[in-house]
Design a protein around this motif. Structure first.
Motif, PDB file in Angstrom:
ATOM      1  N   GLY A   1      44.715 -46.663  61.925  1.00 38.86           N
ATOM      2  CA  GLY A   1      43.746 -47.204  62.874  1.00 38.86           C
ATOM      3  C   GLY A   1      43.021 -46.194  63.747  1.00 38.86           C
ATOM      4  O   GLY A   1      41.801 -46.304  63.936  1.00 38.86           O
TER       5      GLY A   1
ATOM      6  N   PRO B   1      39.505 -51.107  64.087  1.00 46.16           N
ATOM      7  CA  PRO B   1      39.203 -51.538  62.722  1.00 46.16           C
ATOM      8  C   PRO B   1      38.563 -50.361  61.975  1.00 46.16           C
ATOM      9  O   PRO B   1      38.161 -49.365  62.605  1.00 46.16           O
ATOM     10  CB  PRO B   1      38.205 -52.691  62.914  1.00 46.16           C
ATOM     11  N   ARG B   2      38.427 -50.470  60.692  1.00 46.38           N
ATOM     12  CA  ARG B   2      37.954 -49.314  59.921  1.00 46.38           C
ATOM     13  C   ARG B   2      36.448 -49.106  60.115  1.00 46.38           C
ATOM     14  O   ARG B   2      35.625 -49.483  59.288  1.00 46.38           O
ATOM     15  CB  ARG B   2      38.296 -49.479  58.447  1.00 46.38           C
TER      16      ARG B   2
ATOM     17  N   ARG C   1      34.877 -44.979  57.304  1.00 44.13           N
ATOM     18  CA  ARG C   1      35.557 -45.203  56.030  1.00 44.13           C
ATOM     19  C   ARG C   1      36.011 -43.902  55.367  1.00 44.13           C
ATOM     20  O   ARG C   1      36.983 -43.884  54.623  1.00 44.13           O
ATOM     21  CB  ARG C   1      34.614 -45.938  55.071  1.00 44.13           C
TER      22      ARG C   1
END
Length: 388
Positions: free
Chosen positions: A271, A236-237, A240
């Motif tokens: 990802g 998941p991020r 950022r």
């Protein structure tokens, strides 16, 4: 016997810089042949992270080139390039570990702001607002909204694809000679498959740029500088932006041949997290360096503790085309009429590619240059620089 000339210019190198040179030359109405010993993006471009950075550059000619390129990348992404190239204007965050580092970073950012860079100070207690998983205890940072990222191999491929019939690709052909006329002017190149004729040759050969210069009879001291990248499993991020420690800037500017590592961490739309950066001059040795990889992993975990339990799925090595003064060679070579250079960008080639391509195209067509290219003159190195 007369030979029909099918191209106005030959670009040697199908990496992102060569692709940009071809694209802007084609846009200016020129017929281009691109020659490469391997595949499109088969060298430095394919081993890069795709960074489009202004944050790591001191005020000066390279920063000017970078600011022009940042605008051009945004224009290309908005009009000419598909979403598949993963252009992402995500910004960058540079962090300092202690008070002394924070003071140095603040002074660096102030100089950049005076040169037109958007550099926003971030106090220590606001760092997690930008990067929630960042390690606690850091002394502060600077946010650079203009930093961006692109998938470099796809960007190079789509720049060339967008040229249509104006560009001819000749891949898997190594240039073995530069053809010269009676007055020393460029007439084309020679490969194992024969001669390719054109009145201009652009040296966008990356780490092999010095070799191509020698074939043309001139000196350009390009050397390979090896770097490794760690690639994690898809996540998941958790990261950022592009996040790196302030000592990365000093490593980029260093001329040391020894191994240097500084923590550079960034997420990707697909990802995986990319982890760098290492630098060392070891020729074209691709041997896996466990000390370098351990230092990269440790630096990443120090910035983002959440990565401690994440698997690294692969690693790859690349060679940055290094010149002793850390500036690329761009523009006509006064020693050989018809020879132009577009190489020596080190680790900034992806970011600087559009501005480099635009400069080369305007040199070829007599157009107005977007900046003073005197600092990038290819004849600025004395012969003694070959041993640097």
């Amino acid at each position: 016997m007369l030979t029909r000339r099918l191209s106005d210019v030959i670009v040697v190198g199908a990496g992102v810089v060569g692709a940009a040179c071809a694209a802007y030359a084609a846009q200016a109405g020129l017929r281009v042949t691109v020659v490469d010993r391997g595949a499109v993006a088969g060298g430095t471009t394919g081993a890069g992270e795709g960074n489009l950075l202004v944050s790591d550059k001191e005020p000066g000619p390279e920063l000017q080139l970078s600011l022009i390129s940042a605008t051009l990348w945004a224009e290309l992404a908005a009009s000419d390039l598909p979403s598949a190239v993963e252009y992402e204007a995500k910004g960058g965050l540079v962090v300092a570990r202690d008070a002394a580092g924070a003071a140095a970073l603040a002074a660096f950012a102030a100089r950049q702001r005076a040169a037109g860079v958007d550099a926003e100070p971030v106090p220590a207690d606001r760092l997690q607002d930008l990067e929630p998983h960042l390690a606690p205890g850091l002394a502060g940072g600077v946010h650079y909204p203009a930093d961006a990222q692109v998938m470099p191999a796809l960007a190079a491929a789509h720049l060339l694809r967008g040229c249509g019939d104006a560009v001819t690709l000749r891949l898997g052909e190594e240039v073995t000679g530069v053809l010269r006329g009676p007055a020393g002017e460029v007439r084309g190149v020679r490969t194992p498959r024969g001669e390719i004729h054109a009145p201009y040759v652009v040296n966008a050969a990356g780490v092999h740029g010095g070799e191509l210069a020698r074939l043309a009879g001139v000196h350009l001291p390009v050397l390979p500088r090896r770097g490794f990248v760690l690639v994690t499993e898809p996540l998941p991020r958790v990261v950022r932006r592009k996040v790196y420690a302030a000592d990365y800037v000093a490593d980029v500017a260093s001329g040391s041949a020894a191994l240097q590592t500084s923590a550079v961490v960034e997420g990707t739309p697909a990802g995986p997290v990319l982890i760098g950066a290492s630098r060392e001059r070891v020729g074209f040795d691709r041997t896996l360096s466990l000390p370098a990889l351990r230092r990269l992993a440790a630096g990443a975990v120090a910035l983002f503790p959440v990565l401690a339990g994440v698997r690294a799925m692969r690693t790859y090595a690349g060679f940055r085309p290094y010149l002793p003064d850390h500036l690329p060679a761009i523009g006509p070579d006064p020693r050989v009429p018809g020879l132009l250079h577009a190489c020596g960008h080190e680790g900034a080639g992806v970011g600087l590619a559009p501005a480099t391509g635009l400069v080369v195209a305007r040199c070829l067509t007599g157009g107005e240059l977007p900046l003073d290219i005197a600092p990038f003159r290819p004849d600025r190195f004395p012969a003694a620089a070959a041993s640097a």
